[in-house]
Design a protein around this motif. Structure first.
Motif, PDB file in Angstrom:
ATOM      1  N   UNK A 133       0.840  -1.187   0.000  1.00  0.00           N
ATOM      2  CA  UNK A 133       0.000   0.000   0.000  1.00  0.00           C
ATOM      3  C   UNK A 133       0.882   1.246   0.000  1.00  0.00           C
ATOM      4  N   UNK A 139      -7.184   5.903   2.643  1.00  0.00           N
ATOM      5  CA  UNK A 139      -6.065   6.856   2.525  1.00  0.00           C
ATOM      6  C   UNK A 139      -5.639   7.112   1.083  1.00  0.00           C
ATOM      7  N   UNK A 180       0.377   4.161   0.804  1.00  0.00           N
ATOM      8  CA  UNK A 180       0.107   5.169   1.832  1.00  0.00           C
ATOM      9  C   UNK A 180       0.743   4.838   3.178  1.00  0.00           C
ATOM     10  N   UNK A 181       1.281   3.628   3.345  1.00  0.00           N
ATOM     11  CA  UNK A 181       1.818   3.262   4.664  1.00  0.00           C
ATOM     12  C   UNK A 181       3.264   2.806   4.577  1.00  0.00           C
ATOM     13  N   UNK A 238      -8.414   1.382   6.384  1.00  0.00           N
ATOM     14  CA  UNK A 238      -6.967   1.539   6.542  1.00  0.00           C
ATOM     15  C   UNK A 238      -6.247   1.474   5.187  1.00  0.00           C
ATOM     16  N   UNK A 239      -6.747   0.667   4.265  1.00  0.00           N
ATOM     17  CA  UNK A 239      -5.988   0.468   3.026  1.00  0.00           C
ATOM     18  C   UNK A 239      -6.569   1.198   1.820  1.00  0.00           C
ATOM     19  N   UNK A 240      -7.893   1.300   1.728  1.00  0.00           N
ATOM     20  CA  UNK A 240      -8.456   1.963   0.545  1.00  0.00           C
ATOM     21  C   UNK A 240      -8.618   3.461   0.776  1.00  0.00           C
ATOM     22  N   UNK A 293       1.138  -5.464  10.643  1.00  0.00           N
ATOM     23  CA  UNK A 293      -0.319  -5.507  10.649  1.00  0.00           C
ATOM     24  C   UNK A 293      -0.855  -6.923  10.864  1.00  0.00           C
TER      25      UNK A 293
END
Lengths: 549, 330
Positions: free
Chosen positions: A106, B248, A108-109, B244-246, A117
Motif C-alpha cells: 500500500x 487513505x 500510503x503506509x 486503513x488500506x483503501x 499488521x
C-alpha cells in the motif's frame, strides 16, 4: 521433511466469468502438498497457475468461482469454512507473495506498518515484538540497512528490495504455507538471484511449505522439490524436480524443455572496410537535464543481428530512440549507409524514414485496435511505396504469407481477434511493409510465452536470410541473445561496457559486468543456484557484486 | 519538502492571479446590469437633472476604467467602499442601520454565513464519509441502494421543499428546533446553535449526496488494486481493508468534492436563508442587487470568489499532501 499432508486439493474445477458466461480455467486438478515441501507450479500464461495458487488459499478473485472439488488446509475444508475462519487462517497460517511488490504494498503506509499488521491483527505478537522480528527477518533476507529500511515508504525502496520485504511480510506470522506468485518475473537477472537465494534460505530455515508459481523452468528448478506442469487448465504431469528435468514423460513437457535449444550459428566476421548499415557514433543523450547516454558507439552490418543487452534503465531503448530520431542526441551522430541522418525524425526524408523500422515489445498496444489487419499493413505500403488498389492488396497478401498467416483468413480481422504471437507477427509484417534495411526489435519476445517466442525468433531469422535484413535486437534475456545474435553490445548506466561477436562474448574472460550478467541467468541444473552462491561467496551476490565494479 | 513548498507557492500565485481576473469580470458584469442606483432610487418621475446630480455625487459619471482602478485600489487598502444606499439616501430606502461602509454592513452578515457553513460542515462531512465507507463496504446490498436513493432524492428536491419538510417534522409536529433562525449579535452560543439547527440540517441534506457518492466511488475504484487483494489475503477484516488500506489512497478526489460543497455552503444558500429568515450574506446580496447598490454587490461577489478560490486551493494542497510520494521524496 515430514510426511504430514498440509494442502489437499481434489478434483478442483475453476471457472471465470466473461461476457455473461462461465468459462473453464482449471479442469479437475489434484494437488497435494506436505509440510515443508516446495511445489513448483509451471505453465504458460493462461494456464491457470495463479488462479489455482489462490484457490489453494480458498480465495478467488472477482469473477472467478470454484465450481466443483474440495480444498483442504490442515484438515480444514476451505470451501465450506466461514469468512471469519478463513480470515483467521489467511496471513497467519497461509501467506501470499505477489508478482509485483511495487503494486502490492500500500503506497500510503510505511513498510514496517504493513509488516506488523498481520501479527498484531491476528494477535500473534505485540507491535514492538513484531517490529523487532521484522528487522531480524530483513537481516536474514540480506536487505541493506535492516534496522531502518522498514520505516520507509514503498516508493522509496527498489524493486528487488521490495520483493524481499514482501517475503519478510509473508513470514511475519511464521505461516505453514506461502504462495509465491511469480515473485521474480518483474526483476532483472542480477536482482532475481538475490531474491531467489533469500526466498530459498528462509523457506528452508523455517521449514515452510510453499507453492512456487512461475513460467520460468530454470527458476523453478532451483526452488522446488516437486514440479507440476499445467497446460490450459489441465495437469500435464507431476514429478520430483530431478526426475522431471532429466526424464519428462509428456510431449508438452519435452517441448518446453527443448525451447532453449534454438541457436543460430555465428556468422563469419565482417570484412574490414565494408560500410555498416547503421553506425552509432559517440552519441550522448538526455531526458530534459538528466543525462542517459554517454558516448555510445557501435556499428551494425548488413544481414547481421546486433543484440543490445543490459538491465532496465541501462539505456538500450534510449539508444533506439536516438537512431529513429524520436530523441535527437545531444552530441554524436547516426549514420545510415555512411550517410549522416538529421538528428530529428521530422527533418528526415521519407526515404530515410523508410530505412529504419521498429517492432515493439507490446504488440497489444502497438496495433491500432480499430483497424483491420489489412489496413494496418496497407498503410506503410501506401505511404512509403505509393501502391494503390489491387497492387496494394497483392503486396499485403504477400507480406501476410511471409509471416506465415493465411491472407484470406486474416485480412479483415481486428487485432483483438488474434493471439499474442499472431499480433507480434503483424507487427513484423508492418515493419517489413516499408521494405527497410534495418529493423529495431525492442524486447519483441519478452511478453510472449517461450514456445511462441521461439516461433517469432525463427521467423525473424528466416526473414533475415531471405531479405538480408539487419536487426538491432534489444533484450534483457541472454537466452534470446544466445539464440539469435551475431554481435553483442553490453550496456550499463548509459555506457557501452563491452562489445564483440557472440562467440567471444560467451567465452571468458569477460568484462566483470558481462560476467555478472551471464552467470546470473538461471540454468536448468537444479544445483545451479547452490553452486553459484558457493562460487560467489554467499555475501557476495547481486548488489555487492555490482558495487565492486 | 522543498518540492511541496514550491507547488504550494505556485498554486497561491495562480490563485491571486485568478482573483484579479475575477475582480475585472465582477466589475464589468455588475456595471452591465440594466439601470442604475440613481434611477432606481428616484423612480419613474425623476427629472434628468436630479438623476445626473446623484450620479455625479456617487462618481457614476466617471469612465469605467477609472472607476475600476479606484475600486481595486480601495479593496487593496482594505476599503470596500461606501454603500450607496446607506450613504446619503438611507431615508429613501428606510434601511438605516447606522453602518455606512460596505465592510461594516457585510461583516456581521458574513460572520453569520460562516457560522452556518461551519455547523453544516461539522455535521455533513463526517456523516457523508461515514455513509460512503459503509456503502462501499456493503456495496450492492439493500443498505447501499437505500443510501443512494435517500441521498439522491434529497439532492434532487428543491431546497425550500426540504426546508419545509424539516420544519413540518422537527418544528411543527415534534417541536424540537425553532422554525425561525433570527439570530442576532450577542446571542449566547448555545442558543445560536439551536436556532441554526434546521437550516444546517437542510443544507446537510443538500450536500451529502455528492460527498457520500464520491467517497463510495473512490473507494470501490481501488478495490481491484493488488494492494487491496494483499490486504485481504493477510486476513484483515473487510472494515479494516477499506478504512486503513483503501480510504487513505482515495482521499484526493474526496477532498476536492468536499471543497466544492463547502464553497456552495458559503455562496449558494440564499433560498435556505430566506425560508428560515437567517440573516446571512445571501439575503444582503440579493437585496443589494435589487436596488443596484453596486459597492455592496461587488464586495459580496469578491468575497464569494475569494471563498471559492481559497477552498479549492486548500483542497488542491491537501490532495497533494495526501500523496506519500510527494510528502516523502526518495
Amino acid at each position: 521433511m515430514s510426511e504430514e499432508i498440509l494442502v489437499k486439493m481434489r478434483d478442483v474445477w475453476l471457472e471465470g466469468r466473461s461476457d455473461e458466461t462461465w468459462n473453464p480455467i482449471i479442469n479437475g486438478v489434484d494437488l497435494t502438498l506436505k509440510k515443508g515441501e516446495v511445489l513448483g507450479l509451471i505453465g504458460e500464461s493462461g494456464a491457470g497457475k495463479s488462479t489455482l495458487g489462490l484457490a489453494a488459499m480458498g480465495y478467488t478473485r472477482d469473477g472467478v468461482r470454484i465450481s466443483k472439488g474440495s480444498v483442504e488446509f490442515d484438515g480444514i475444508d476451505l470451501l465450506t469454512a466461514s469468512a471469519a475462519v478463513k480470515r483467521e487462517l489467511l496471513g497467519k497460517r497461509i501467506a501470499y507473495v505477489a508478482q509485483s511488490a511495487a503494486a502490492s504494498f500500500n503506497p500510503a503506509h510505511k513498510l514496517m506498518d504493513q509488516h506488523v499488521e498481520g501479527p498484531v491483527q491476528h494477535g500473534v505478537m505485540s507491535k514492538s515484538d513484531s517490529e523487532e522480528d521484522g528487522m531480524e527477518l530483513y537481516r536474514k533476507l540480506r536487505l541493506p540497512n535492516p534496522d531502518q529500511i522498514g520505516f520507509r515508504y514503498p516508493h522509496q525502496v527498489s524493486g528487488g528490495q521490495l520483493q524481499r520485504c514482501m517475503t519478510a511480510m509473508a513470514m511475519s506470522c511464521r505461516p505453514d504455507l506461502i504462495i509465491f506468485d511469480e515473485p521474480t518475473t518483474a526483476l532483472d537477472v542480477t536482482t532475481q538471484i538475490e531474491v531467489l537465494a533469500s526466498i530459498r534460505d528462509i523457506v528452508e530455515q523455517f521449514n515452510t511449505a510453499a507453492i512456487y508459481i512461475t513460467h520460468d523452468l530454470a527458476v523453478v528448478a532451483q526452488m522446488a522439490d516437486t514440479i507440476k506442469v499445467l497446460l490450459k487448465g489441465d495437469e500435464v504431469e507431476t514429478a520430483d524436480t530431478r526426475t522431471m528435468l532429466s526424464a519428462p514423460t509428456q510431449e508438452y513437457t519435452k517441448s518446453l524443455w527443448a525451447v532453449r535449444s534454438f541457436e543460430r550459428p555465428q556468422k563469419p566476421a565482417v570484412q574490414t572496410g565494408s560500410v555498416p548499415v547503421v553506425s552509432v557514433q559517440n552519441v550522448d543523450a538526455s531526458y530534459g537535464t538528466v543525462p542517459v547516454l554517454h558516448d555510445v558507439s557501435f556499428d551494425m552490418h548488413e544481414g547481421r543481428t546486433v543484440a543490445v543487452v543490459g538491465e532496465s534503465g541501462s539505456g538500450k531503448s534510449t539508444t533506439a530512440r536516438c537512431i529513429t530520431g524520436l530523441l535527437p542526441p545531444k552530441a554524436g551522430q547516426i549514420l545510415v549507409d555512411g550517410e549522416v541522418m538529421p538528428p530529428d525524425y521530422r527533418k528526415r526524408s521519407k526515404d530515410q524514414l523508410r530505412q529504419v523500422q521498429m517492432i515493439y515489445q507490446m504488440a497489444d498496444t502497438a496495433l491500432n485496435p480499430r483497424m483491420s489487419i489489412g489496413q494496418i499493413i496497407a498503410r506503410p505500403v501506401e505511404f512509403y511505396l505509393g501502391l494503390k488498389g489491387a497492387e496494394k492488396r497483392k503486396r499485403v497478401d504477400a507480406l501476410l504469407e511471409q509471416i506465415e498467416l493465411e491472407p484470406s483468413q486474416y485480412y479483415h480481422r481486428l487485432p483483438s481477434e488474434l493471439s499474442g504471437g499472431q499480433k507480434q507477427r503483424i507487427g513484423i509484417a508492418r515493419a517489413l511493409a516499408a521494405e527497410p534495411k534495418f529493423i529495431i526489435c525492442d524486447e519483441v519476445t519478452s511478453a510472449l510465452d517461450q514456445l511462441v517466442a521461439e516461433g517469432i525468433l525463427r521467423l525473424l531469422a528466416r526473414l533475415q536470410d531471405e531479405l538480408s535484413l539487419t536487426y538491432m535486437f534489444i533484450t534483457h534475456d541472454l537466452a534470446t541473445v544466445r539464440a539469435i545474435a551475431d554481435e553483442v553490445v553490453v550496456m550499463k548506466d548509459g555506457r557501452v561496457v563491452e562489445q564483440g561477436p557472440k562467440t567471444e562474448m560467451f567465452t571468458p574472460p569477460h568484462h566483470a559486468y558481462t560476467d555478472l550478467l551471464l552467470s546470473s541467468v538461471p540454468q536448468m541444473d537444479p544445483d545451479w543456484l547452490t553452486n553459484l552462491l558457493a562460487e560467489r561467496g554467499v555475501d557476495n551476490i547481486g548488489d555487492a557484486a555490482v558495487d565492486k565494479m | 519538502m522543498g518540492n511541496v513548498l514550491t507547488i504550494i507557492l505556485q498554486r497561491l500565485t495562480l490563485g491571486l492571479l485568478t482573483l484579479l481576473i475575477v475582480s475585472i469580470v465582477i466589475f464589468v458584469a455588475v456595471n452591465l446590469l440594466p439601470g442604475d442606483f440613481a434611477q432606481s432610487i428616484l423612480g419613474q418621475g425623476a427629472t434628468p437633472e436630479a438623476v445626473a446630480s446623484i450620479r455625479e455625487d456617487l462618481g457614476l459619471d466617471q469612465p469605467m476604467v477609472t472607476r475600476y482602478f479606484d475600486w481595486l485600489g480601495g479593496v487593496l487598502r482594505g476599503d470596500l467602499g461606501t454603500s450607496f444606499a446607506q450613504a446619503n439616501f438611507a431615508s429613501f430606502t428606510g434601511t438605516d442601520s447606522g453602518a455606512t461602509t460596505v465592510a461594516q454592513q457585510i461583516a456581521p452578515r458574513f460572520a453569520n454565513t460562516m457560522f452556518l457553513a461551519m455547523i453544516t460542515a461539522i455535521i455533513a462531512v463526517p456523516f457523508s464519509i461515514f455513509l460512503g465507507v459503509l456503502a462501499a463496504l456493503y456495496r450492492n446490498t439493500v443498505f447501499d441502494r437505500a443510501t443512494n436513493i435517500f441521498t439522491l432524492s434529497s439532492i434532487s428536491s428543491p431546497e425550500f421543499f426540504l426546508a419545509y419538510i424539516l420544519i413540518l417534522f422537527l418544528a411543527v409536529l415534534n417541536p424540537i428546533f425553532p422554525s425561525l433562525s433570527n439570530i442576532f449579535e450577542g446571542m449566547p452560543f448555545g442558543e445560536r446553535v439551536e436556532k441554526s439547527m434546521l437550516p444546517a440540517l437542510t443544507l446537510t441534506l443538500v450536500v451529502t449526496a455528492h460527498m457520500m457518492r464520491m467517497t463510495r466511488a473512490a473507494i470501490i475504484n481501488l478495490l481491484a488494486s493488488p494492494y487491496i487483494e494483499m490486504a485481504r489475503l493477510k486476513g484483515l477484516s473487510p472494515m479494516r481493508v477499506i478504512v486503513k488500506h483503501a480510504l487513505p489512497n482515495a482521499l484526493a478526489p474526496i477532498i476536492n468534492v468536499i471543497a466544492l460543497n463547502l464553497a456552495y455552503l458559503i455562496t449558494g444558500v440564499v433560498v435556505v436563508e430566506v425560508v428560515f429568515v437567517y440573516p446571512g450574506i445571501g439575503q444582503l446580496f440579493v437585496d443589494s442587487v435589487k436596488i443596484r447598490d453596486i459597492p455592496v454587490v461587488q464586495a459580496c461577489c469578491l468575497i464569494f470568489a475569494t471563498a471559492f478560490i481559497l477552498l479549492n486551493l486548500t483542497a488542491d494542497i491537501m490532495s497533494i499532501l495526501s500523496n506519500p510520494r510527494l510528502r516523502h521524496p526518495k
